[in-house]
Design an enzyme around this catalytic site. Structure first.
Site, PDB file in Angstrom:
ATOM      1  N   HIS A 172       0.817  -1.227   0.000  1.00 39.61           N
ATOM      2  CA  HIS A 172       0.000   0.000   0.000  1.00 39.61           C
ATOM      3  C   HIS A 172       0.848   1.273   0.000  1.00 39.61           C
ATOM      4  O   HIS A 172       0.318   2.363  -0.186  1.00 39.61           O
ATOM      5  CB  HIS A 172      -0.939   0.022   1.213  1.00 39.61           C
ATOM      6  CG  HIS A 172      -1.966  -1.065   1.192  1.00 39.61           C
ATOM      7  ND1 HIS A 172      -2.847  -1.238   0.143  1.00 39.61           N
ATOM      8  CD2 HIS A 172      -2.260  -2.050   2.093  1.00 39.61           C
ATOM      9  CE1 HIS A 172      -3.628  -2.281   0.400  1.00 39.61           C
ATOM     10  NE2 HIS A 172      -3.287  -2.799   1.563  1.00 39.61           N
ATOM     11  N   ASP A 208      -2.327 -10.587  -2.523  1.00 38.99           N
ATOM     12  CA  ASP A 208      -2.919 -10.183  -1.243  1.00 38.99           C
ATOM     13  C   ASP A 208      -4.406  -9.898  -1.478  1.00 38.99           C
ATOM     14  O   ASP A 208      -4.828  -9.573  -2.596  1.00 38.99           O
ATOM     15  CB  ASP A 208      -2.205  -8.922  -0.740  1.00 38.99           C
ATOM     16  CG  ASP A 208      -2.638  -8.512   0.655  1.00 38.99           C
ATOM     17  OD1 ASP A 208      -1.993  -8.949   1.614  1.00 38.99           O
ATOM     18  OD2 ASP A 208      -3.623  -7.748   0.782  1.00 38.99           O
ATOM     19  N   HIS A 210      -6.035  -7.373  -0.637  1.00 37.40           N
ATOM     20  CA  HIS A 210      -6.262  -5.964  -0.957  1.00 37.40           C
ATOM     21  C   HIS A 210      -5.492  -5.555  -2.211  1.00 37.40           C
ATOM     22  O   HIS A 210      -4.429  -6.099  -2.506  1.00 37.40           O
ATOM     23  CB  HIS A 210      -5.806  -5.090   0.209  1.00 37.40           C
ATOM     24  CG  HIS A 210      -6.509  -5.393   1.494  1.00 37.40           C
ATOM     25  ND1 HIS A 210      -5.982  -6.257   2.435  1.00 37.40           N
ATOM     26  CD2 HIS A 210      -7.694  -4.957   1.978  1.00 37.40           C
ATOM     27  CE1 HIS A 210      -6.828  -6.335   3.459  1.00 37.40           C
ATOM     28  NE2 HIS A 210      -7.874  -5.563   3.202  1.00 37.40           N
ATOM     29  N   ASP A 297      -4.727 -12.845   3.561  1.00 35.94           N
ATOM     30  CA  ASP A 297      -6.008 -12.299   4.018  1.00 35.94           C
ATOM     31  C   ASP A 297      -7.137 -12.693   3.059  1.00 35.94           C
ATOM     32  O   ASP A 297      -8.288 -12.307   3.244  1.00 35.94           O
ATOM     33  CB  ASP A 297      -5.952 -10.778   4.249  1.00 35.94           C
ATOM     34  CG  ASP A 297      -4.997 -10.045   3.336  1.00 35.94           C
ATOM     35  OD1 ASP A 297      -4.500 -10.649   2.379  1.00 35.94           O
ATOM     36  OD2 ASP A 297      -4.768  -8.840   3.580  1.00 35.94           O
TER      37      ASP A 297
HETATM   38 ZN   LIG Z   1      -4.087  -7.182   2.588  1.00 34.67          ZN
END
Ligand SMILES: [Zn+2]
Length: 373
Positions: A172, A208, A210, A297
């Site tokens: 991120h 991931d 996200h 995740d």
């Molecule tokens: Zn994540």
């Protein structure tokens, strides 16, 4: 496969985070990396080594030096300014509408990094989900060295693949921004180092849960780094403002960015179809190395995810990514269901090595779904 790990992550000892303004127990905790380390040690097939220091240059090759200065000084500034709190989180973020009507040039000249730590954290930060403590900077530097040592093992050491147990995670973090538990973008720094050292194209495969908005941003206009991400649709999940299918890159990077957002409840079959599309897209461009942003995740029991994956599918995903026939620099990102985290990592990495996966017969390291906690 060699594992690169450093205990310096332990100084980033996060206990709480804020979710929509409410203080909650942290998800991105030191125990995560310790669980993965313990399970890979127990496997016996993953020799572990510490990273070597790589200095500032590989970091500032993708990050604004101002971000590095902020992260290096933020906690001592909190202490000096007598701000009583367990971790630093921003007071105010510069929402783009604050500057509506101002030219890019005017914003660049007139909007400055403030002096107050709560304002500085807003200037450099994306969100309130990246608590910063006394040991954060050293830990984030350690995670970068873990990633770059994994690159060394693959480029110089002749390894087919290496796994960097990075913590904190990185995908991120953008050129001039930290956020989402991430401070430096370990995968982007690794990809940049690979392109510099080999002169060849490189791909990043981000699995991931996200979207890796930071990796996308850093390489948005780059023709030499192809970014492919499978993730939760940003209509419902962090980072909300990037991660859609129509974000494909610009300039020399046009067509080099592929986002594959998935619906809530995505199954193993849904996921493997996305992995096949991602691998086809990577195989369509030249390059000898793929950097994997590896998150768990996506697991069915993850506390912040909403997919329905099981441990077995990670073994298969590792196998399919390895079938690309490229060398792999595999770097840990998220994954917050602690009872399954080590086994999920072990399944993925054994799949990538073409080894079978059997759950470890150890209490607490149960197979998919059998949470032995
Ligand atoms: Zn994540």
């Amino acid at each position: 496969m060699q594992v690169v790990y450093t205990p310096s992550h332990l100084g980033h000892d996060i206990t709480h985070e804020t979710f929509m303004g409410v203080l909650v127990p942290a998800n991105e905790v030191a125990e995560r990396a310790e669980i993965i380390r313990g399970v890979l040690d127990a496997d016996g097939g993953f020799p572990r080594r510490e990273p070597t220091e790589h200095g500032d240059a590989p970091i500032t090759a993708v990050h604004d030096p101002g971000l590095v200065r902020f992260l290096a000084s933020a906690w001592s500034e909190v202490s000096r300014q007598g701000i009583p709190r367990a971790f630093l989180s921003a007071d105010t973020y510069p929402n783009r509408s604050m500057f509506e009507g101002m030219s890019d040039d005017a914003v660049g000249r007139l909007v400055r990094e403030p002096e107050f730590a709560g304002g500085r954290a807003g200037f450099w930060g994306l969100d309130s989900a990246a608590p910063l403590v006394a040991g954060t900077y050293v830990a984030a530097r350690g995670a970068v060295d873990v990633a770059l040592t994994a690159v060394d093992l693959v480029l110089d050491g002749g390894a087919t693949a290496a796994y960097g147990l990075c913590r904190p995670p990185g995908h991120h973090a953008a050129r001039s921004m930290y956020g989402g538990y991430c401070f430096f973008n370990n995968a982007a720094i690794a990809a940049q180092a690979i392109t510099e050292r080999t002169g060849e194209r490189v791909a990043i495969l981000d699995v991931d849960f996200h979207h890796g908005n930071g990796s996308q941003q850093i390489f948005w206009r780059r023709g030499d780094v192809r970014y492919v991400s499978i993730h939760a649709h940003p209509d419902r999940q962090y980072p909300y403002f990037l991660g859609r299918e129509d974000e494909t890159g610009e300039g020399e990077g046009a067509g080099e960015n592929l986002n594959i957002p998935l619906a809530a409840g995505a199954t193993n079959d849904d996921y493997l179809a996305a992995v096949d599309l991602a691998c086809e897209t990577i195989a369509a461009a030249p390059g000898a190395v793929v950097v994997v942003s590896l998150g768990f995740d996506t697991y069915g029991l993850d506390p912040i995810g909403d997919f329905a994956l099981t441990t077995d599918v990670y073994h298969e995903v590792g196998r399919r990514v390895a079938a690309l026939g490229r060398r792999m620099v595999i770097l840990q990102e998220g994954g917050y269901h602690r009872p399954s985290l080590g086994e999920n990592a072990r399944a993925w990495l054994r799949g990538a090595e073409g080894r079978p996966f059997e759950p470890l017969p150890v209490a607490g390291f149960g197979p998919s779904g059998a949470v032995a906690e």
